[in-house]
Enzyme design. Sequence first.
Site, mmCIF file in Angstrom:
data_model
loop_
_atom_site.group_PDB
_atom_site.id
_atom_site.type_symbol
_atom_site.label_atom_id
_atom_site.label_comp_id
_atom_site.label_asym_id
_atom_site.label_seq_id
_atom_site.Cartn_x
_atom_site.Cartn_y
_atom_site.Cartn_z
ATOM 1 N N GLN A 1 0.690 -1.020 0.041
ATOM 2 C CA GLN A 1 0.301 0.152 0.124
ATOM 3 C C GLN A 1 0.966 1.136 -0.159
ATOM 4 O OE1 GLN A 1 -2.542 1.820 2.904
ATOM 5 N NE2 GLN A 1 -4.531 1.409 1.754
ATOM 6 N N TYR B 1 -5.684 11.857 4.131
ATOM 7 C CA TYR B 1 -3.696 11.366 3.387
ATOM 8 C C TYR B 1 -4.237 12.012 2.726
ATOM 9 C CZ TYR B 1 -3.102 8.487 7.587
ATOM 10 O OH TYR B 1 -3.590 8.129 9.422
HETATM 11 C C1 8OZ Z 1 -4.226 4.117 12.797
HETATM 12 C C2 8OZ Z 1 -3.473 4.953 12.705
HETATM 13 C C3 8OZ Z 1 -2.216 4.975 11.810
HETATM 14 C C4 8OZ Z 1 -2.332 5.620 10.039
HETATM 15 C C5 8OZ Z 1 -5.091 4.572 8.194
HETATM 16 C C6 8OZ Z 1 -2.844 4.265 7.839
HETATM 17 O O1 8OZ Z 1 -5.811 5.054 8.424
HETATM 18 C C7 8OZ Z 1 -3.436 4.638 8.628
HETATM 19 C C8 8OZ Z 1 -3.150 4.589 10.147
HETATM 20 C C9 8OZ Z 1 -4.555 4.282 10.858
HETATM 21 O O2 8OZ Z 1 -5.365 4.882 6.885
#
Ligand code: 8OZ
Length: 364
Positions: A100, A181
């Site tokens: 990913q 993100y």
């Molecule tokens: C929980 C803690 C840190 C990152 C996501 C990559 O929610 C994460 C993530 C989840 O997609």
Amino acid sequence: MIEKLFTPLTIGTLTLPNRIVMAPLTRNRATPDGDVPNALNAEYYAQRATAGLIITEATQISPEGKGYIQTPGLYSPEQVAGWQKVTDAVHAAGGRIFAQLWHVGRVSHTSLQPNGQAPVAPSAITAATQVFTATGFADTSPPRALETSEVKRVVEDYRKAAENAKAAGFDGIELHAANGYLIDQFLRDSTNKRTDEYGGSIENRTRLLGEVLAVLTSVFPASRVGVRFSPFSNFGDISDSDPMATFAAAITKASDAGLGYLHMVEGQTGGTRELPPNADIGKLRKLFKGVYMANNGYDRDLAIRAVETGAADLIAFGSRYIANPDLVERLARNAPLNVPDKATFYGGGAEGYVDYPFLDAKAA
Ligand code: 8OZ
């Protein structure tokens, strides 16, 4: 009668022996010096190789794409070598694994960034959320907006990470376009206030997505590329004034790019499956011509029903996969599940990572 959940599914040239997927799960156990995957990570993934497909934890494409401590990267030779150990272990155990690809955008902290710089984002709007750093939880740092010319460099970083994924022996890649993100920050209008070709209209807000998918599908066959969205989730302090329209456009782009699968977080990330009044996952799903992978809060009954009725082709399990390396066998036999221990989700060592028992006591 054998339920469809336990039957094979073919995506392009890849046959999954069942429709049970290990969802991407952040575990913060990469080797801190260089964020390199290690032997313990390889053991953890190999234990779960009976999944129809494993999707790795979110993996930053560049140093700037990092937002939490000890998440693995896919930009250095050491990281490629570390991931090669993981893919070798999974393949030796008979599994299939996609990487990913992740860029956190604004969800980061200066202490995690190269030279202590500000995180980058579509617009200079701070996320009201926290990340974990070397000294514990911290508020995210104020980001700076990417220059138009820099966006191409980010796209190139995705290309390099895809090439590295190929070199490391992955069977495919998933673009992380969910959970607030970077890609999601460009898609949604609460975080994207740009006035260049990457902001404003839906066409402009989906431009980065389209450019990234184009480079990813130039490295892997399109059928070996998936994308994950979370259209109705507010995880990461994000929202959109019209998610049905925004994600209809995003999903149409993913479909037009010929991607192997569409992976959706249904509802709130790691939370309720409830949707806003005008949300229609079925309608969005119909815009995608490939395989549909559903995620969020699925238990055995819900998963069997979703696949049986055709509401989903694949089901990705998150916390259940943390606690049950042999989840496929447990679901097939309708056996009890181990209960995940939240205290060991993020960071630490073998405890709560590779020590969950298998049904049949076998050497882990
Ligand atoms: C929980 C803690 C840190 C990152 C996501 C990559 O929610 C994460 C993530 C989840 O997609």
